[in-house]
Design a protein around this motif. Structure first.
Motif, PDB file in Angstrom:
ATOM      1  N   THR A 192       0.834  -1.208   0.000  1.00  0.00           N
ATOM      2  CA  THR A 192       0.000   0.000   0.000  1.00  0.00           C
ATOM      3  C   THR A 192       0.862   1.248   0.000  1.00  0.00           C
ATOM      4  O   THR A 192       0.505   2.255  -0.599  1.00  0.00           O
ATOM      5  CB  THR A 192      -0.966   0.039   1.202  1.00  0.00           C
ATOM      6  N   LYS A 218      -2.032   4.445  -5.266  1.00  0.00           N
ATOM      7  CA  LYS A 218      -2.733   4.315  -3.970  1.00  0.00           C
ATOM      8  C   LYS A 218      -4.081   3.620  -4.116  1.00  0.00           C
ATOM      9  O   LYS A 218      -5.092   4.056  -3.565  1.00  0.00           O
ATOM     10  CB  LYS A 218      -2.899   5.686  -3.292  1.00  0.00           C
ATOM     11  N   VAL A 225      -4.745  -7.092   2.325  1.00  0.00           N
ATOM     12  CA  VAL A 225      -4.874  -5.922   1.459  1.00  0.00           C
ATOM     13  C   VAL A 225      -5.895  -6.239   0.377  1.00  0.00           C
ATOM     14  O   VAL A 225      -6.083  -7.394   0.006  1.00  0.00           O
ATOM     15  CB  VAL A 225      -3.493  -5.609   0.833  1.00  0.00           C
ATOM     16  N   ALA A 276      -5.495  -1.062  -0.333  1.00  0.00           N
ATOM     17  CA  ALA A 276      -5.862  -0.616   1.008  1.00  0.00           C
ATOM     18  C   ALA A 276      -6.144  -1.817   1.896  1.00  0.00           C
ATOM     19  O   ALA A 276      -6.466  -2.901   1.399  1.00  0.00           O
ATOM     20  CB  ALA A 276      -7.100   0.274   0.937  1.00  0.00           C
TER      21      ALA A 276
END
Length: 78
Positions: free
Chosen positions: A18, A24, A40, A27
């Motif tokens: 991440t 980006k 993730v 998460a």
């Protein structure tokens, strides 16, 4: 189109991927895997460029990158 697939059972939630994802789009998940880790998840598959920064960083080898080549469906004159 490129995307990543995360093996949630292998992921230990270190979140190195991440931090290194340039877009980006990785998460922490809201759920836990069977080992009690928060894996993730990919938040926007359409934005993934297939750069593989996440997979190269993952110490658990829990990320696979898929890249599809663009096909040229248009005829060119030449």
């Amino acid at each position: 189109m490129s995307y990543v697939e995360i093996d949630t059972e292998r992921c230990k939630g270190c979140f190195l991927c991440t931090a290194l994802c340039p877009l980006k789009i990785l998460a922490p998940s809201n759920s836990f895997n069977s080992s009690g880790y928060k894996p993730v998840e990919l938040t926007d598959k359409s934005k993934c460029t297939g750069c593989a920064s996440c997979a190269l960083t993952c110490p658990d080898i829990a990320i696979t990158v898929y890249r599809t080549s663009k096909t040229n469906s248009e005829k060119t004159n030449g």
